[in-house]
Motif scaffolding. Structure first.
Motif, PDB file in Angstrom:
ATOM      1  N   ALA A  28      10.907  -5.578  49.318  1.00 43.32           N
ATOM      2  CA  ALA A  28      10.597  -5.423  47.888  1.00 43.32           C
ATOM      3  C   ALA A  28      11.522  -6.336  47.306  1.00 43.32           C
ATOM      4  O   ALA A  28      12.571  -6.508  46.659  1.00 43.32           O
ATOM      5  CB  ALA A  28       9.952  -4.117  47.364  1.00 43.32           C
ATOM      6  N   MET A  29      11.891  -8.158  47.992  1.00 41.28           N
ATOM      7  CA  MET A  29      13.441  -8.719  47.512  1.00 41.28           C
ATOM      8  C   MET A  29      12.177 -10.695  47.862  1.00 41.28           C
ATOM      9  O   MET A  29      11.679 -10.609  48.309  1.00 41.28           O
ATOM     10  CB  MET A  29      14.118  -7.946  48.099  1.00 41.28           C
ATOM     11  CG  MET A  29      15.405  -7.108  47.839  1.00 41.28           C
ATOM     12  SD  MET A  29      16.773  -7.082  49.127  1.00 41.28           S
ATOM     13  CE  MET A  29      17.502  -7.862  47.821  1.00 41.28           C
ATOM     14  N   SER A  30      12.635 -11.101  46.888  1.00 40.40           N
ATOM     15  CA  SER A  30      12.868 -12.375  47.106  1.00 40.40           C
ATOM     16  C   SER A  30      13.248 -13.156  47.939  1.00 40.40           C
ATOM     17  O   SER A  30      14.000 -12.353  49.572  1.00 40.40           O
ATOM     18  CB  SER A  30      12.856 -13.214  45.666  1.00 40.40           C
ATOM     19  OG  SER A  30      14.807 -13.056  46.100  1.00 40.40           O
ATOM     20  N   THR A  31      12.429 -14.062  49.049  1.00 36.45           N
ATOM     21  CA  THR A  31      12.826 -15.278  50.024  1.00 36.45           C
ATOM     22  C   THR A  31      14.543 -15.347  49.972  1.00 36.45           C
ATOM     23  O   THR A  31      15.208 -14.945  50.484  1.00 36.45           O
ATOM     24  CB  THR A  31      11.761 -16.267  50.539  1.00 36.45           C
ATOM     25  OG1 THR A  31      10.845 -15.390  50.144  1.00 36.45           O
ATOM     26  CG2 THR A  31      12.168 -17.113  52.023  1.00 36.45           C
ATOM     27  N   SER A  32      14.396 -16.070  48.940  1.00 35.86           N
ATOM     28  CA  SER A  32      16.291 -16.132  48.325  1.00 35.86           C
ATOM     29  C   SER A  32      17.009 -15.220  48.488  1.00 35.86           C
ATOM     30  O   SER A  32      18.386 -15.383  48.870  1.00 35.86           O
ATOM     31  CB  SER A  32      16.689 -16.775  47.287  1.00 35.86           C
ATOM     32  OG  SER A  32      16.556 -15.980  46.644  1.00 35.86           O
TER      33      SER A  32
END
Length: 100
Positions: free
Chosen positions: A33-37
Motif C-alpha cells: 500500500a505504498m507508491s512505486t517511488s
C-alpha cells in the motif's frame, strides 16, 4: 451425460493458480500500500529485499518480502513507519567529537 460431453471432460486439464516467486517493484508497492517511488526508496535503504537483474529490471522475492514485513510487525512497525524511521536516521546531524 452425453457421450460427447464425457469425451470432452476426459481431456480437460485443470489449471492450478500458482503464486509467483518474484513480483515487480510496482506490484510490491501495491502489496505494501505504498507508491512505486517509496518502494524503490525502501529497496535502496535495504528495508525491502530485491534482486536487480539489469538497470531496468528489479524484482522483489515474495517470501523475503513477507519475512521482512513480519520482522517489522514483531517490533511494531508498518512499512511506512520503517521508511520514516530510516529517513530520520539518515538526516540526523552528525556530532563530530564534541561533548555538549
Amino acid at each position: 451425460m452425453r457421450e460427447a460431453d464425457r469425451k470432452r471432460a476426459k481431456h480437460q486439464v485443470e489449471i492450478a493458480a500458482v503464486e509467483p516467486v518474484m513480483v515487480s517493484v510496482e506490484d510490491a508497492g501495491r502489496l505494501l500500500a505504498m507508491s512505486t517511488s517509496e518502494t524503490y526508496e525502501m529497496i535502496a535503504r535495504g528495508i525491502v529485499p530485491a534482486v536487480r537483474f539489469s538497470s531496468r529490471n528489479t524484482r522483489v522475492p515474495l517470501d523475503a518480502l513477507r519475512q521482512r514485513m513480519n520482522e517489522l510487525a514483531v517490533v511494531g512497525l508498518t512499512p511506512v513507519e520503517a521508511l520514516l524511521a530510516a529517513r530520520a536516521i539518515q538526516t540526523e546531524p552528525a556530532i563530530r567529537g564534541r561533548v555538549v
